[in-house]
Scaffold this motif. Structure first.
Motif, PDB file in Angstrom:
ATOM      1  N   TRP A 191       0.613  -1.106  -0.038  1.00 30.70           N
ATOM      2  CA  TRP A 191       0.302  -0.219   0.110  1.00 30.70           C
ATOM      3  C   TRP A 191       0.822   1.168  -0.083  1.00 30.70           C
ATOM      4  O   TRP A 191       1.644   1.530   0.960  1.00 30.70           O
ATOM      5  CB  TRP A 191      -0.912   0.038   1.171  1.00 30.70           C
ATOM      6  N   VAL A 192       0.778   1.976  -0.942  1.00 34.09           N
ATOM      7  CA  VAL A 192       1.550   3.304  -1.054  1.00 34.09           C
ATOM      8  C   VAL A 192       0.405   4.548  -1.388  1.00 34.09           C
ATOM      9  O   VAL A 192       0.265   4.647  -2.630  1.00 34.09           O
ATOM     10  CB  VAL A 192       2.494   3.216  -2.364  1.00 34.09           C
ATOM     11  N   PRO A 193      -0.274   5.039  -0.266  1.00 32.28           N
ATOM     12  CA  PRO A 193      -1.234   6.063  -0.559  1.00 32.28           C
ATOM     13  C   PRO A 193      -0.494   7.145  -0.980  1.00 32.28           C
ATOM     14  O   PRO A 193       0.753   7.427  -0.695  1.00 32.28           O
ATOM     15  CB  PRO A 193      -1.952   6.011   0.757  1.00 32.28           C
ATOM     16  N   GLY A 194      -1.099   8.113  -1.910  1.00 34.39           N
ATOM     17  CA  GLY A 194      -0.333   9.555  -2.288  1.00 34.39           C
ATOM     18  C   GLY A 194       0.398   9.425  -3.576  1.00 34.39           C
ATOM     19  O   GLY A 194       0.835  10.410  -4.006  1.00 34.39           O
ATOM     20  N   ILE A 195       0.069   8.341  -4.326  1.00 31.92           N
ATOM     21  CA  ILE A 195       0.859   8.315  -5.612  1.00 31.92           C
ATOM     22  C   ILE A 195       0.101   9.134  -6.498  1.00 31.92           C
ATOM     23  O   ILE A 195      -1.389   8.930  -6.730  1.00 31.92           O
ATOM     24  CB  ILE A 195       0.967   6.765  -6.178  1.00 31.92           C
ATOM     25  N   VAL A 196       0.188  10.151  -7.009  1.00 32.16           N
ATOM     26  CA  VAL A 196      -0.446  11.075  -8.143  1.00 32.16           C
ATOM     27  C   VAL A 196      -0.330  10.517  -9.640  1.00 32.16           C
ATOM     28  O   VAL A 196       1.142  10.561  -9.739  1.00 32.16           O
ATOM     29  CB  VAL A 196      -0.174  12.441  -7.728  1.00 32.16           C
ATOM     30  N   PRO A 197      -1.331  10.199 -10.228  1.00 25.00           N
ATOM     31  CA  PRO A 197      -0.906   9.880 -11.677  1.00 25.00           C
ATOM     32  C   PRO A 197      -0.157  11.218 -12.375  1.00 25.00           C
ATOM     33  O   PRO A 197      -0.476  12.324 -12.132  1.00 25.00           O
ATOM     34  CB  PRO A 197      -2.441   9.654 -12.321  1.00 25.00           C
ATOM     35  N   GLY A 198       0.816  10.669 -13.147  1.00 21.33           N
ATOM     36  CA  GLY A 198       1.530  11.681 -14.024  1.00 21.33           C
ATOM     37  C   GLY A 198       2.988  12.227 -13.306  1.00 21.33           C
ATOM     38  O   GLY A 198       3.559  12.889 -13.954  1.00 21.33           O
ATOM     39  N   THR A 199       3.107  11.693 -12.118  1.00 19.35           N
ATOM     40  CA  THR A 199       4.213  12.481 -11.385  1.00 19.35           C
ATOM     41  C   THR A 199       5.387  11.228 -11.630  1.00 19.35           C
ATOM     42  O   THR A 199       5.233  10.215 -12.123  1.00 19.35           O
ATOM     43  CB  THR A 199       3.954  12.470  -9.815  1.00 19.35           C
ATOM     44  N   GLU A 200       6.637  11.732 -11.439  1.00 22.74           N
ATOM     45  CA  GLU A 200       7.698  10.786 -11.554  1.00 22.74           C
ATOM     46  C   GLU A 200       7.825   9.832 -10.406  1.00 22.74           C
ATOM     47  O   GLU A 200       8.039   8.584 -10.780  1.00 22.74           O
ATOM     48  CB  GLU A 200       9.181  11.848 -11.512  1.00 22.74           C
ATOM     49  N   TRP A 201       7.186   9.758  -9.417  1.00 18.12           N
ATOM     50  CA  TRP A 201       7.016   8.699  -8.313  1.00 18.12           C
ATOM     51  C   TRP A 201       6.131   7.841  -8.600  1.00 18.12           C
ATOM     52  O   TRP A 201       6.203   6.463  -8.853  1.00 18.12           O
ATOM     53  CB  TRP A 201       6.878   9.259  -6.805  1.00 18.12           C
ATOM     54  N   ALA A 203       5.482   7.012 -11.918  1.00 14.94           N
ATOM     55  CA  ALA A 203       6.079   6.512 -13.135  1.00 14.94           C
ATOM     56  C   ALA A 203       6.816   5.230 -12.545  1.00 14.94           C
ATOM     57  O   ALA A 203       7.059   4.110 -12.957  1.00 14.94           O
ATOM     58  CB  ALA A 203       6.790   7.357 -14.063  1.00 14.94           C
ATOM     59  N   TYR A 204       7.651   5.710 -11.300  1.00 12.54           N
ATOM     60  CA  TYR A 204       8.723   4.632 -10.979  1.00 12.54           C
ATOM     61  C   TYR A 204       7.868   3.470 -10.282  1.00 12.54           C
ATOM     62  O   TYR A 204       8.039   2.252 -10.624  1.00 12.54           O
ATOM     63  CB  TYR A 204       9.471   5.365  -9.864  1.00 12.54           C
ATOM     64  N   TYR A 205       6.906   3.732  -9.581  1.00  8.72           N
ATOM     65  CA  TYR A 205       6.139   2.388  -8.866  1.00  8.72           C
ATOM     66  C   TYR A 205       5.211   1.855  -9.945  1.00  8.72           C
ATOM     67  O   TYR A 205       5.247   0.692  -9.844  1.00  8.72           O
ATOM     68  CB  TYR A 205       5.431   2.915  -7.786  1.00  8.72           C
ATOM     69  N   ASP A 206       4.899   2.429 -11.141  1.00  5.79           N
ATOM     70  CA  ASP A 206       4.079   1.801 -12.170  1.00  5.79           C
ATOM     71  C   ASP A 206       5.222   0.620 -12.963  1.00  5.79           C
ATOM     72  O   ASP A 206       4.813  -0.408 -13.152  1.00  5.79           O
ATOM     73  CB  ASP A 206       3.749   2.757 -13.212  1.00  5.79           C
ATOM     74  N   ALA A 207       6.456   1.312 -12.980  1.00  2.00           N
ATOM     75  CA  ALA A 207       7.345   0.397 -13.745  1.00  2.00           C
ATOM     76  C   ALA A 207       7.803  -0.787 -12.900  1.00  2.00           C
ATOM     77  O   ALA A 207       8.200  -1.954 -13.295  1.00  2.00           O
ATOM     78  CB  ALA A 207       8.452   1.188 -13.872  1.00  2.00           C
ATOM     79  N   LEU A 208       7.805  -0.388 -11.563  1.00  2.00           N
ATOM     80  CA  LEU A 208       8.352  -1.329 -10.551  1.00  2.00           C
ATOM     81  C   LEU A 208       7.443  -2.315 -10.604  1.00  2.00           C
ATOM     82  O   LEU A 208       7.390  -3.884 -10.513  1.00  2.00           O
ATOM     83  CB  LEU A 208       8.563  -0.812  -9.173  1.00  2.00           C
ATOM     84  N   ALA A 209       6.096  -2.139 -10.341  1.00  2.00           N
ATOM     85  CA  ALA A 209       5.022  -3.219 -10.341  1.00  2.00           C
ATOM     86  C   ALA A 209       4.923  -4.103 -11.580  1.00  2.00           C
ATOM     87  O   ALA A 209       4.802  -5.120 -11.636  1.00  2.00           O
ATOM     88  CB  ALA A 209       3.489  -2.477 -10.129  1.00  2.00           C
ATOM     89  N   THR A 218      -3.125   2.008  -4.276  1.00  2.00           N
ATOM     90  CA  THR A 218      -2.862   3.453  -3.954  1.00  2.00           C
ATOM     91  C   THR A 218      -4.416   3.766  -3.505  1.00  2.00           C
ATOM     92  O   THR A 218      -4.527   5.218  -3.189  1.00  2.00           O
ATOM     93  CB  THR A 218      -2.588   4.313  -5.261  1.00  2.00           C
ATOM     94  N   THR A 219      -5.192   2.893  -3.236  1.00  2.00           N
ATOM     95  CA  THR A 219      -6.715   3.299  -2.737  1.00  2.00           C
ATOM     96  C   THR A 219      -6.755   4.161  -1.300  1.00  2.00           C
ATOM     97  O   THR A 219      -5.686   3.916  -0.656  1.00  2.00           O
ATOM     98  CB  THR A 219      -7.496   2.179  -2.495  1.00  2.00           C
ATOM     99  N   GLY A 220      -7.718   4.912  -1.318  1.00  2.00           N
ATOM    100  CA  GLY A 220      -7.899   5.581  -0.335  1.00  2.00           C
ATOM    101  C   GLY A 220      -7.325   6.923  -0.091  1.00  2.00           C
ATOM    102  O   GLY A 220      -6.346   7.171  -0.721  1.00  2.00           O
ATOM    103  N   PRO A 221      -7.734   7.601   0.921  1.00  2.00           N
ATOM    104  CA  PRO A 221      -7.017   9.085   1.094  1.00  2.00           C
ATOM    105  C   PRO A 221      -5.607   9.160   1.641  1.00  2.00           C
ATOM    106  O   PRO A 221      -5.578   8.270   2.424  1.00  2.00           O
ATOM    107  CB  PRO A 221      -8.021   9.848   1.919  1.00  2.00           C
ATOM    108  N   ASP A 222      -4.757  10.107   1.127  1.00  3.31           N
ATOM    109  CA  ASP A 222      -3.506  10.003   1.891  1.00  3.31           C
ATOM    110  C   ASP A 222      -3.820  10.748   3.153  1.00  3.31           C
ATOM    111  O   ASP A 222      -3.462  12.215   2.827  1.00  3.31           O
ATOM    112  CB  ASP A 222      -2.774  10.577   0.956  1.00  3.31           C
ATOM    113  N   PHE A 223      -3.616  10.325   4.227  1.00  5.08           N
ATOM    114  CA  PHE A 223      -3.754  11.142   5.595  1.00  5.08           C
ATOM    115  C   PHE A 223      -2.148  11.596   6.183  1.00  5.08           C
ATOM    116  O   PHE A 223      -2.204  11.953   7.072  1.00  5.08           O
ATOM    117  CB  PHE A 223      -4.568  10.587   6.649  1.00  5.08           C
ATOM    118  N   GLY A 224      -1.429  11.090   5.152  1.00  3.10           N
ATOM    119  CA  GLY A 224      -0.119  11.345   5.791  1.00  3.10           C
ATOM    120  C   GLY A 224       0.761  10.149   6.474  1.00  3.10           C
ATOM    121  O   GLY A 224       0.418   9.108   6.487  1.00  3.10           O
ATOM    122  N   THR A 225       1.935  10.297   7.016  1.00  2.00           N
ATOM    123  CA  THR A 225       2.691   9.381   7.368  1.00  2.00           C
ATOM    124  C   THR A 225       2.467   8.515   8.584  1.00  2.00           C
ATOM    125  O   THR A 225       2.240   7.578   8.436  1.00  2.00           O
ATOM    126  CB  THR A 225       4.141   9.978   7.459  1.00  2.00           C
TER     127      THR A 225
END
Length: 308
Positions: A191-201, A203-209, A218-225
């Motif tokens: 689970w990696v919340p906070g991934i925003v489509p179109g950002t460099e991170w 793209a990285y996690y898409d390639a890794l997966a 990436t489901t659910g709101p990103d409430f922080g760390t």
């Protein structure tokens, strides 16, 4: 707009008390109240409400604050434009808990005489625009995204390949492992919340997966760390990815586990961006600090996206 009043609002918002803001600005508490009241009258809204512990921003105050900070930055740039070489080196680090901030902290320890101004921008496009506008001097980013062509006036150099680790709670199936391979993570919920489509991170996690058939949610709101760490601590099935130099703190009873990922080790490719015509004298020192000759040797076998 009265920039002294704007500065007073920002200082009071950061301090949480008019008395502390007055001390920082070297004015009286009455002067703080007067400046803010005058600005509130100009804007036609209340910016602060009083509490038992001091003051806090209203909804309107929260909306105004980032623009107030922008006004003060614009003032700084105006002053710096006629005092070349005397301003701080302004560097974007994406996030203050992430590896680029740690790299910049290492640079500061080695060169304490160089004044730094650390900022956090949203994504690589915002960073490039800020570099070209002269509002920052450099940025740490993963920039070689599919189809991306950097402008000719932007310089780029690989700064650091950061190993990615798995973070789990104590009840997770892999919690006792000292290391895992990417292949062993297939079928596990990451689970990696906070991934925003179109950002460099993203793209990285898409390639890794894709490369290792991983399930990265990436489901659910990103409430922080902190809420993320709380969730991991009590979960038997969820894990997340963190960078090796990501600075995290959690309560002792969370008993979270950082687990190395190897065979190969996925690494996140941080690069430094700057404007080729930037004359700031400290920029060359920062680039030299990040030169390949000074880097630690990479892990025996690493993975990065093909675009990196």
């Amino acid at each position: 707009m009265d920039l002294d009043a704007v500065r007073t609002v920002v200082t009071a918002a950061d301090a949480g008390r008019f008395q502390d803001a007055a001390a920082e600005l070297s004015i009286t508490q009455q002067a703080v109240s007067k400046r803010i009241a005058t600005l509130e009258k100009t804007l036609g809204v209340r910016l602060f409400t009083r509490t038992a512990r001091g003051v806090k921003l209203t909804i309107d105050g929260q909306a105004f604050l980032p623009h107030a900070r922008g006004l003060l930055r614009a003032e700084e740039r105006a002053v710096a434009s006629v005092r070349p070489g005397r301003r701080a080196l302004r560097v974007d680090v994406i996030g203050r808990r992430l590896a680029p901030a740690a790299l910049l902290h290492d640079f500061h320890r080695e060169h304490p005489e160089i004044e730094l101004d650390v900022v956090t921008l949203f994504d690589v496009d915002a960073a490039i625009n800020a570099i070209r506008a002269g509002t920052i001097d450099a940025s740490f980013r993963a920039v070689t995204m599919p189809g991306r062509q950097l402008p000719d006036d932007i310089g780029v150099a690989r700064a650091f390949d950061e190993p990615i680790q798995l973070l789990t709670g104590p009840a997770h199936e892999l919690a006792a492992a000292r290391a895992v391979t990417p292949a062993e993570l297939a079928g596990h919920r990451i689970w990696v919340p906070g991934i925003v489509p179109g950002t460099e991170w993203a793209a990285y996690y898409d390639a890794l997966a894709t490369a290792f058939a991983l399930t990265i949610e990436t489901t659910g709101p990103d409430f922080g760390t902190e809420p993320l760490l709380d969730t991991l601590a009590g979960s038997r099935s969820l894990a997340t990815f963190v960078g090796e130099r990501t600075h995290l703190l959690w309560p002792a009873d969370h008993d979270l586990r950082r687990i190395a990922v190897c065979g190969p080790t996925p690494v996140y490719p941080h690069s430094l961006l700057w404007h080729r015509d930037n004359p700031h004298p400290a920029l060359a020192t920062l680039r030299d600090h990040l030169s390949p000759e000074r880097r630690e040797p990479p892990a025996a076998e690493t993975w990065t996206p093909a675009w990196a």
